[in-house]
Structures are given as C-alpha cells and as structure tokens.
Write a protein that holds these residues in place. Structure first.
Motif, PDB file in Angstrom:
ATOM      1  N   ALA A   1       0.854  -1.188   0.000  1.00 46.62           N
ATOM      2  CA  ALA A   1       0.000   0.000   0.000  1.00 46.62           C
ATOM      3  C   ALA A   1       0.891   1.239   0.000  1.00 46.62           C
ATOM      4  O   ALA A   1       1.772   1.374   0.856  1.00 46.62           O
ATOM      5  N   VAL A   2       0.670   2.118  -0.967  1.00 47.29           N
ATOM      6  CA  VAL A   2       1.397   3.385  -1.073  1.00 47.29           C
ATOM      7  C   VAL A   2       0.440   4.485  -0.643  1.00 47.29           C
ATOM      8  O   VAL A   2      -0.533   4.776  -1.324  1.00 47.29           O
ATOM      9  N   ILE A   3       0.708   5.093   0.510  1.00 49.34           N
ATOM     10  CA  ILE A   3      -0.246   6.018   1.136  1.00 49.34           C
ATOM     11  C   ILE A   3       0.376   7.407   1.167  1.00 49.34           C
ATOM     12  O   ILE A   3       1.371   7.638   1.858  1.00 49.34           O
ATOM     13  N   GLU A   4      -0.219   8.321   0.421  1.00 51.55           N
ATOM     14  CA  GLU A   4       0.293   9.688   0.340  1.00 51.55           C
ATOM     15  C   GLU A   4      -0.596  10.703   1.049  1.00 51.55           C
ATOM     16  O   GLU A   4      -0.164  11.816   1.302  1.00 51.55           O
ATOM     17  N   GLY A   5      -1.830  10.328   1.352  1.00 53.54           N
ATOM     18  CA  GLY A   5      -2.757  11.257   1.993  1.00 53.54           C
ATOM     19  C   GLY A   5      -3.483  10.608   3.153  1.00 53.54           C
ATOM     20  O   GLY A   5      -2.990   9.678   3.781  1.00 53.54           O
ATOM     21  N   ARG A   6      -4.670  11.092   3.433  1.00 58.69           N
ATOM     22  CA  ARG A   6      -5.440  10.609   4.576  1.00 58.69           C
ATOM     23  C   ARG A   6      -6.035   9.238   4.291  1.00 58.69           C
ATOM     24  O   ARG A   6      -6.539   8.975   3.204  1.00 58.69           O
ATOM     25  N   VAL A   7      -5.990   8.369   5.298  1.00 56.53           N
ATOM     26  CA  VAL A   7      -6.607   7.048   5.219  1.00 56.53           C
ATOM     27  C   VAL A   7      -7.220   6.743   6.577  1.00 56.53           C
ATOM     28  O   VAL A   7      -6.605   6.970   7.614  1.00 56.53           O
ATOM     29  N   GLY A   8      -8.448   6.256   6.570  1.00 54.87           N
ATOM     30  CA  GLY A   8      -9.108   5.973   7.843  1.00 54.87           C
ATOM     31  C   GLY A   8     -10.156   4.899   7.691  1.00 54.87           C
ATOM     32  O   GLY A   8     -10.573   4.533   6.584  1.00 54.87           O
ATOM     33  N   GLY A   9     -10.616   4.380   8.819  1.00 59.95           N
ATOM     34  CA  GLY A   9     -11.703   3.412   8.841  1.00 59.95           C
ATOM     35  C   GLY A   9     -11.430   2.209   7.984  1.00 59.95           C
ATOM     36  O   GLY A   9     -10.394   1.552   8.089  1.00 59.95           O
ATOM     37  N   GLY A  10     -12.384   1.909   7.069  1.00 60.63           N
ATOM     38  CA  GLY A  10     -12.241   0.752   6.198  1.00 60.63           C
ATOM     39  C   GLY A  10     -11.044   0.842   5.277  1.00 60.63           C
ATOM     40  O   GLY A  10     -10.463  -0.187   4.904  1.00 60.63           O
ATOM     41  N   GLY A  11     -10.648   2.055   4.885  1.00 53.54           N
ATOM     42  CA  GLY A  11      -9.456   2.211   4.062  1.00 53.54           C
ATOM     43  C   GLY A  11      -8.198   1.825   4.817  1.00 53.54           C
ATOM     44  O   GLY A  11      -7.287   1.194   4.266  1.00 53.54           O
ATOM     45  N   SER A  12      -8.135   2.193   6.089  1.00 52.44           N
ATOM     46  CA  SER A  12      -7.003   1.811   6.919  1.00 52.44           C
ATOM     47  C   SER A  12      -6.955   0.292   7.098  1.00 52.44           C
ATOM     48  O   SER A  12      -5.880  -0.314   7.047  1.00 52.44           O
ATOM     49  N   GLU A  13      -8.121  -0.313   7.283  1.00 50.94           N
ATOM     50  CA  GLU A  13      -8.168  -1.769   7.454  1.00 50.94           C
ATOM     51  C   GLU A  13      -7.739  -2.493   6.192  1.00 50.94           C
ATOM     52  O   GLU A  13      -7.098  -3.552   6.253  1.00 50.94           O
ATOM     53  N   LEU A  14      -8.060  -1.927   5.035  1.00 45.20           N
ATOM     54  CA  LEU A  14      -7.604  -2.513   3.780  1.00 45.20           C
ATOM     55  C   LEU A  14      -6.081  -2.425   3.671  1.00 45.20           C
ATOM     56  O   LEU A  14      -5.415  -3.393   3.292  1.00 45.20           O
ATOM     57  N   ALA A  15      -5.512  -1.276   4.026  1.00 49.28           N
ATOM     58  CA  ALA A  15      -4.062  -1.117   3.985  1.00 49.28           C
ATOM     59  C   ALA A  15      -3.373  -2.027   5.001  1.00 49.28           C
ATOM     60  O   ALA A  15      -2.293  -2.557   4.742  1.00 49.28           O
ATOM     61  N   LEU A  16      -3.997  -2.214   6.172  1.00 45.29           N
ATOM     62  CA  LEU A  16      -3.424  -3.094   7.188  1.00 45.29           C
ATOM     63  C   LEU A  16      -3.337  -4.534   6.710  1.00 45.29           C
ATOM     64  O   LEU A  16      -2.524  -5.317   7.225  1.00 45.29           O
ATOM     65  N   SER A  17      -4.151  -4.909   5.718  1.00 46.00           N
ATOM     66  CA  SER A  17      -4.151  -6.269   5.215  1.00 46.00           C
ATOM     67  C   SER A  17      -3.007  -6.528   4.236  1.00 46.00           C
ATOM     68  O   SER A  17      -2.769  -7.679   3.866  1.00 46.00           O
ATOM     69  N   CYS A  18      -2.320  -5.482   3.799  1.00 44.32           N
ATOM     70  CA  CYS A  18      -1.211  -5.638   2.863  1.00 44.32           C
ATOM     71  C   CYS A  18       0.039  -6.133   3.586  1.00 44.32           C
ATOM     72  O   CYS A  18       0.187  -5.974   4.800  1.00 44.32           O
ATOM     73  N   ASP A  19       0.964  -6.698   2.814  1.00 46.89           N
ATOM     74  CA  ASP A  19       2.235  -7.150   3.383  1.00 46.89           C
ATOM     75  C   ASP A  19       3.075  -5.975   3.853  1.00 46.89           C
ATOM     76  O   ASP A  19       3.763  -6.072   4.870  1.00 46.89           O
TER      77      ASP A  19
END
Length: 276
Positions: A100-118
């Motif tokens: 997951a390449v995160i350049e801006g705000r991420v929260g809630g379900g978006g954060s949970e999706l990113a947490l599932s990445c390696d």
C-alpha cells in the motif's frame, strides 16, 4: 468501474482508487475492489500488487457511513467472515507481494484494507503537504472498527497503542506511524511523486523504495548496477556478489574469499578489528 481501476503490466498489478472528492469507500467501490482482489489472487501472471490513489490528498477516507447506518443491528453474533473480511483475508493471504502506497489521509475501512497488505509505505509531511495521516474514527460515531481493524492493528503496533488509536480516534501522522510500526517506513517526496517504484534490470524485476540513496557497488567493468530485492545492490550478474576493485585475474580476491580479520581486544576489553 466504480471509483477503482486496475492496470497490469510485466507481472505488476496496480489498483488505483479514484472516487473524488475524498475517495469515499462506497458499497459499489467495495464490491469492485473485492472482485479485483479475488481475480488477482488466482492470476499466476501477477507477482506484485500495489494499492495507491489517484488523489494525493486521500488514499481512502473511510467506508460510507450512510451505508453503515443502514446495516441491521439486531442480528446474532457472526460465526463466519463477512464479505469485507473475506476481501481483506484474500489480500493478506494471496501468494503475491502486496504493498500500500499512502500519500494522503486514510481511515476506517481504508485503513483496514491497507493493514491487510504485506507492506505499507507512507509519505512524510512537509511544509506544503501534510503527508499521510492515519486514523480509526469509528468509536467517535458510536461503532467499532468492524472491518478487521481490531485484529490487525494490535498485531502491528501492540494492544496499548491500538487501543489509543481506536478509542482516541486521533490522527496519526506518517512519522509516528513509522515509529509505532503502523507502516514500514515514512519517506520524503524527493524528485518523485511515488513512494514505491518497480525497477527493471538484472534477472527479472525488483521492488525498491524511492527517497533514499542507493549504495554504490564496487563492481569491475561496465556491468549495469541494479537495485536488488529489498534494496540490496549487486553487480551485473544479479547474484548480489560485490567484488573488490581488482578482479581475480589481477590478483584480487572477492569479499567472500578474504580471510577474516584478526580480532584483538583493547584495554577496556571491547572487541576491535585490526586494520590491515
């Protein structure tokens, strides 16, 4: 496709979220994302999956709260994974490297999706850009992070810090997220708009993180130096061997052939290497 697209080339699949203005994760976008992840998980031509956003200010703001408020609340406790959990588990368990390449705000379900990445790489804040910002805002709305955040976040940053993030609903910037272990690294934007790039060279493709200086190899000849896996630098042979300035045919010895340096102890009994 609803707010999300996938581009595949050379074994790399790029999932890009594009649902202006804040990349709200609607039911339609969730269904499209789940379908893409399911297809990629069984695609033998894909070796790497990269998640990013077309909007540098938002990775995914959060799941659609209006949709959440319509979910039934009188159901018995679940005994199996729901559709969102299945999507996150497929992302976590697929036999590919997921980033997951995160350049801006991420929260809630978006954060949970990113947490599932390696792996997760975040953009550092600067004077002109706040960079990546993480949060789990569900408790402030009277609900819990139901998309697996209560399981995945403690495994990364520990129970106490996960409770602080979930119960406090506070923003966590990229630098603090790196310290806690929420992301692999927080990187500055230096000469590139992307945090993670895929470089080609040597034997196949390798993944490197931009924003840091590449170590120079002391290879002989005009062999092309490439960034090896996990940032290791090797010679044109692609096997990671770093040679001395003089080749074996000139009387030189490779690093692996050198005898170990003698170990002596100084007056304080601390080991010191005797320089030749």
């Amino acid at each position: 496709m609803a707010g999300v697209r996938v581009d595949k080339a050379d074994g790399i699949a790029r999932i890009v979220f594009d649902n202006p203005p804040i990349n709200l994760f609607t039911v339609e976008e969730f269904a499209a994302t789940a379908r893409i992840i399911a297809e990629l998980s069984v695609d033998d031509e894909v070796r790497v999956v990269i998640l990013s956003s077309a909007n540098p200010d938002f990775f995914i703001a959060h799941f659609d709260v209006e949709a959440i408020l319509t979910f039934p609340t009188d159901q018995p406790p679940a005994t199996s994974l729901n559709a969102y959990h299945v999507m996150c588990e497929q992302l976590r368990t697929m036999p590919k490297a997921t980033i997951a390449v995160i350049e801006g705000r991420v929260g809630g379900g978006g954060s949970e999706l990113a947490l599932s990445c390696d792996m997760r790489f975040a953009l550092k804040s600067s004077k002109k850009n706040p960079g990546a910002v993480f949060n789990q805002p569900e408790v402030g709305l009277g609900i819990l992070p139901g998309g697996s955040g209560t399981q995945r976040l403690p495994r990364l940053i520990g129970r106490s810090r996960a409770l602080e993030a979930i119960l406090g609903c506070d923003d966590v910037d990229a630098e603090l997220a790196e310290q806690w272990g929420w992301v692999n690294r927080a990187l500055p934007r230096k000469g590139s708009h992307r945090v993670v790039s895929v470089s080609r060279g040597g034997r196949g493709q390798s993944i490197g993180a931009e924003g840091r200086k590449r170590r120079r190899s002391r290879s002989v000849g005009r062999g092309k130096r490439v960034l090896g896996k996990f940032g290791r630098t090797g010679n044109s042979g692609g096997d990671g061997e770093v040679s001395t300035r003089r080749g074996p045919d000139q009387g030189g010895r490779t690093r692996s052939q050198r005898p170990p340096r003698p170990l002596i102890r100084n007056r304080r009994n601390s080991p010191t290497l005797l320089r030749r």
